[in-house]
Design an enzyme around this catalytic site. Structure first.
Site, mmCIF file in Angstrom:
data_model
loop_
_atom_site.group_PDB
_atom_site.id
_atom_site.type_symbol
_atom_site.label_atom_id
_atom_site.label_comp_id
_atom_site.label_asym_id
_atom_site.label_seq_id
_atom_site.Cartn_x
_atom_site.Cartn_y
_atom_site.Cartn_z
ATOM 1 N N SER A 1 22.162 -38.791 -4.224
ATOM 2 C CA SER A 1 21.475 -37.967 -5.222
ATOM 3 C C SER A 1 21.535 -38.690 -6.568
ATOM 4 O O SER A 1 22.517 -38.584 -7.298
ATOM 5 C CB SER A 1 22.137 -36.583 -5.328
ATOM 6 O OG SER A 1 21.501 -35.806 -6.319
ATOM 7 N N ARG B 1 18.000 -25.308 -7.191
ATOM 8 C CA ARG B 1 18.071 -25.241 -8.656
ATOM 9 C C ARG B 1 16.787 -25.790 -9.265
ATOM 10 O O ARG B 1 16.200 -25.182 -10.170
ATOM 11 C CB ARG B 1 19.272 -26.043 -9.137
ATOM 12 C CG ARG B 1 19.410 -26.148 -10.657
ATOM 13 C CD ARG B 1 20.288 -27.319 -11.021
ATOM 14 N NE ARG B 1 19.683 -28.604 -10.634
ATOM 15 C CZ ARG B 1 20.364 -29.741 -10.513
ATOM 16 N NH1 ARG B 1 21.662 -29.765 -10.716
ATOM 17 N NH2 ARG B 1 19.725 -30.862 -10.161
ATOM 18 N N GLU C 1 31.865 -37.266 -1.429
ATOM 19 C CA GLU C 1 32.696 -36.094 -1.740
ATOM 20 C C GLU C 1 31.915 -34.784 -1.706
ATOM 21 O O GLU C 1 32.511 -33.697 -1.802
ATOM 22 C CB GLU C 1 33.340 -36.267 -3.128
ATOM 23 C CG GLU C 1 32.477 -35.901 -4.323
ATOM 24 C CD GLU C 1 31.430 -36.950 -4.679
ATOM 25 O OE1 GLU C 1 30.674 -36.723 -5.650
ATOM 26 O OE2 GLU C 1 31.353 -37.997 -4.000
ATOM 27 N N HIS D 1 27.601 -40.097 -2.797
ATOM 28 C CA HIS D 1 28.446 -38.910 -2.927
ATOM 29 C C HIS D 1 29.110 -38.497 -1.608
ATOM 30 O O HIS D 1 28.788 -37.442 -1.053
ATOM 31 C CB HIS D 1 27.623 -37.739 -3.468
ATOM 32 C CG HIS D 1 27.260 -37.873 -4.908
ATOM 33 N ND1 HIS D 1 28.159 -37.673 -5.934
ATOM 34 C CD2 HIS D 1 26.076 -38.183 -5.505
ATOM 35 C CE1 HIS D 1 27.562 -37.842 -7.100
ATOM 36 N NE2 HIS D 1 26.298 -38.163 -6.871
ATOM 37 N N CYS E 1 29.252 -42.660 -8.473
ATOM 38 C CA CYS E 1 27.859 -42.455 -8.876
ATOM 39 C C CYS E 1 27.595 -43.027 -10.269
ATOM 40 O O CYS E 1 27.728 -44.224 -10.464
ATOM 41 C CB CYS E 1 27.491 -40.973 -8.781
ATOM 42 S SG CYS E 1 25.684 -40.728 -8.725
ATOM 43 N N LYS F 1 13.365 -39.452 -7.234
ATOM 44 C CA LYS F 1 14.790 -39.292 -7.010
ATOM 45 C C LYS F 1 15.197 -39.720 -5.597
ATOM 46 O O LYS F 1 14.532 -39.369 -4.615
ATOM 47 C CB LYS F 1 15.197 -37.830 -7.225
ATOM 48 C CG LYS F 1 16.687 -37.562 -7.200
ATOM 49 C CD LYS F 1 16.980 -36.098 -7.495
ATOM 50 C CE LYS F 1 18.469 -35.848 -7.582
ATOM 51 N NZ LYS F 1 18.758 -34.412 -7.884
#
EC number: 2.3.1.31
Length: 307
Positions: A192, A249, A237, A235, A142, A163
């Site tokens: 992300s 969040r 992972e 991502h 990333c 985003k």
């Protein structure tokens, strides 16, 4: 073989409960083999969560791997207790005399800043240069991938209007690559980020080869034969709940955020998301570790020597 991590690291119990094989120091020394040495430069604020994500994937390999946790020396994250850092992490200054078969540089929540505005940019540049002589293969993830490809080749990052957030279909552009062995032609990857690198800039660098790409999200994985470097801009992972954790969040903080693309069943955030990328995450890390094992010198000190 299992992954070797400290018995008291929070990831140890989590991985054991998931059925991932882990190894204690006592058991490791009984095996007359050289474990692969992999360092993890963890730039994420919640270091414990990232440790678990990476250790889970590394621990699935049949090879014995010893994971060393590394941090930037002068920077203190807000979301990880200092006692955890001092107990389980070494600074890069403390490990820079060592050689590693593999080294992972994670993302960081600083992608909207210019690189020179990042407080630890100077140290990170020294680390990137150090990997050329002390690491057999580097995996940049990333923001770490954006920073690495900029440092080595001047490939810029561009801000996005909103985003890039969700799970997107990606294409296997190089089925013959050792890093994509066993991959489907089309597969899901979590995304992300607030910035992007562009294919046109990458194509100007002859040593860079694009392995994965999304029609909607652009470049995902780039390989560079020199230095055995990989740049993973998304991502693989991530946990099943990583995107939902980020979403809720931001919702709780009043930050404008769209529902992550193609993530919650029926786009209903009250339903638990399904993980549709786990198998390819294991494939990717397994392929990386296998290629590392096949090509790294048996004697660690020969790494970076050209032998």
């Amino acid at each position: 073989m299992p992954i070797k991590i400290p018995d008291t690291l929070p990831a140890f119990e989590t991985l054991v409960n998931e059925g991932v094989r882990v190894m204690t120091e006592t058991a490791a020394v009984r095996q007359d083999i050289r474990p692969l040495q992999i360092g993890l430069l963890n730039l994420m604020p919640n270091k414990i969560k990232t440790e678990i994500q990476i250790a889970r994937l590394i621990g699935a390999t049949p090879l014995q791997v010893e994971l060393t946790l590394v941090r930037i020396g002068g920077y203190r994250p807000k979301n990880t207790p200092e006692e955890h850092l001092f107990a389980f992490y070494e600074t890069w200054e403390e490990v820079k005399g060592r050689k590693f078969d593999g080294f992972i540089i994670t993302g960081a929540p600083v992608e909207t800043l210019d690189y020179d505005e990042v407080t630890y940019w100077d140290e990170l540049k020294r680390i990137f240069d150090w990997t050329e002589t002390h690491v057999h293969s580097t995996l940049n993830v990333c923001w770490g991938a954006m920073a690495g490809i900029y440092h080595f080749h001047g490939v810029p990052k561009y801000p996005l209007k909103e985003k890039a957030f969700g799970v997107y279909r990606h294409q296997n552009l190089k089925p013959s690559s050792v890093y994509l062995n066993g991959f489907s032609d089309d597969f899901a990857v979590p995304v992300s980020r607030w910035t992007e690198v562009r294919r046109a800039d990458i194509d100007r660098v002859p040593s860079l080869e694009v392995l994965m790409e999304s029609k909607e999200m652009g470049v995902c994985l780039v390989h560079e034969k020199k230095g055995n470097r990989l740049y993973m801009f998304n991502h693989v992972e991530y946990d099943s709940t990583s995107l939902s954790d980020e979403y809720f969040r931001d919702v709780d903080a009043g930050v404008p955020i769209k529902l992550p693309h193609d993530y919650f069943p029926h786009n209903d955030s009250t339903l638990p998301p399904q993980n549709r990328w786990r198998s390819h995450a294991h494939l990717f890390f397994g392929n990386w570790i296998n290629e590392m094992y096949q090509t790294t010198p048996y004697e660690l000190e020969k790494i970076g020597s050209g032998d």
